[in-house]
Design an enzyme around this catalytic site. Structure first.
Site, short mmCIF file in Angstrom:
data_model
loop_
_atom_site.label_atom_id
_atom_site.label_comp_id
_atom_site.label_asym_id
_atom_site.label_seq_id
_atom_site.Cartn_x
_atom_site.Cartn_y
_atom_site.Cartn_z
N HIS A 292 -13.11 81.54 45.95
CA HIS A 292 -12.97 81.45 47.14
C HIS A 292 -11.32 81.44 47.69
O HIS A 292 -10.68 80.81 47.60
CB HIS A 292 -13.38 81.07 48.34
N ASN B 64 -10.86 74.78 40.43
CA ASN B 64 -11.87 75.02 41.62
C ASN B 64 -13.06 74.26 42.05
O ASN B 64 -13.58 73.64 43.20
CB ASN B 64 -13.10 76.43 41.34
#
Length: 318
Positions: free
Chosen positions: A152, A183
């Protein structure tokens, strides 16, 4: 620029990042005009104090109306090959890069209200952005077996206030291929830190995006090289940035800007080690983040590596 742990196997060489970023001019030298973003820029965009400058108009009719393609608009009568793609959603504003199949930048507004709510991440699914032409959009199949997470840019956990707002963060236009270790660890820590800043600031504006930085090869020349994944050839960034604009209740504005390599990063390294001057990201990305910020405050603080403060007033640097 930053302090990296010597000999750490977790980070790309600091020298290559420093070469890629470079040092920019002082904030006090900015003389920039706000971007013209077109009539489609609604919703969250109208509430943001600053957005990165977009170097193209939104529609061909806008160009023709301003005389930018001839008085009669003949050059645009069949349409122009490409313009900056701006998307506004409940939770963020996004500028899309069709060539990379990802965003140039995503801007979101965080405060205690946006972080509170009963939205369920498990009810959200990653999906292609149908508002992007099929030639230029990523699909879930591109990520399958690639070895990269769907990372994201505007984080889902930032928008618990609305199930739709959280769901909007799962469009693949708001996603870039991200190293799984990064991440799930150091980058996740940076996202959590952004949310924690809402406890001490009126608003926290977060601008996130990919970087494609050059590095020196064995022949002594600099090259920009990056992997692509899937049939859509989704570009894998070499680095990611976050630019934070912190609005204080006193009216003061503070800037913090971070860069992390898209590779495994030891999550024990302090986040302040990844602070860089905002000008460095502007040079590397081709964006101008706060073109009109000095019109909104008489005093600005930019925090760089080592928590050094640079106080900036309109027309002078102290």
């Amino acid at each position: 620029m930053r302090r990296f742990c010597s000999g750490s196997r977790w980070l790309v060489p600091a020298a290559s990042l420093a070469l890629g970023l470079g040092l920019g001019a002082g904030l006090s030298k900015r003389g920039r005009q706000p971007s013209q973003l077109g009539a489609e820029a609604e919703g969250l965009l109208s509430r943001l104090p600053v957005v990165p400058v977009v170097a193209a108009a939104t529609t061909t009719s806008d160009l023709a109306a301003r005389g930018g393609v001839g008085d009669s608009g003949d050059l645009a009568k069949y349409g122009l090959p490409g313009l900056s793609l701006l998307r506004t959603r409940e939770s963020y504003v996004l500028c899309y890069d069709p060539r990379a199949r990802s965003a140039l930048w995503v801007v979101e507004q965080l405060n205690p209200a946006t972080l509170s709510g009963s939205s369920d991440r498990a009810a959200c699914d990653f999906r292609s952005d149908d508002s992007i032409h099929e030639y230029h959009r990523a699909t879930n199949a591109d990520y399958k077996g690639s070895g990269f997470d769907r990372g994201h840019l505007a984080a889902a956990a930032n928008h618990r206030w609305s199930q739709k707002a959280m769901g909007d963060t799962f469009y693949l236009s708001n996603v870039a291929p991200q190293n799984p270790h990064l991440n799930q660890n150091a980058w996740n820590n940076l996202e959590k830190y952004c949310r924690s800043l809402t406890k001490y600031n009126k608003n926290v504006y977060v601008c996130t995006g990919p970087l494609f930085l050059p590095r020196m090869e064995a022949d002594g020349k600099m090259y920009v090289k990056y992997q692509v994944i899937g049939k859509s050839h989704v570009a894998v960034p070499t680095h990611f940035f976050k630019v934070l604009i912190l609005e204080k209740s006193s009216g003061e504005i503070e800037l913090r800007s971070y860069v992390m390599p898209n590779s495994p990063v030891n999550d024990k390294i302090p986040l302040e080690n990844f602070l860089v001057p905002i000008e460095s990201i502007e040079r590397a990305s081709g964006l101008l983040f706060v073109p009109n910020i000095l019109k909104r405050t008489s005093k600005l603080k930019a925090i760089s590596a080592g928590s050094n403060l640079k106080a900036i007033t309109a027309g002078s640097t102290t």
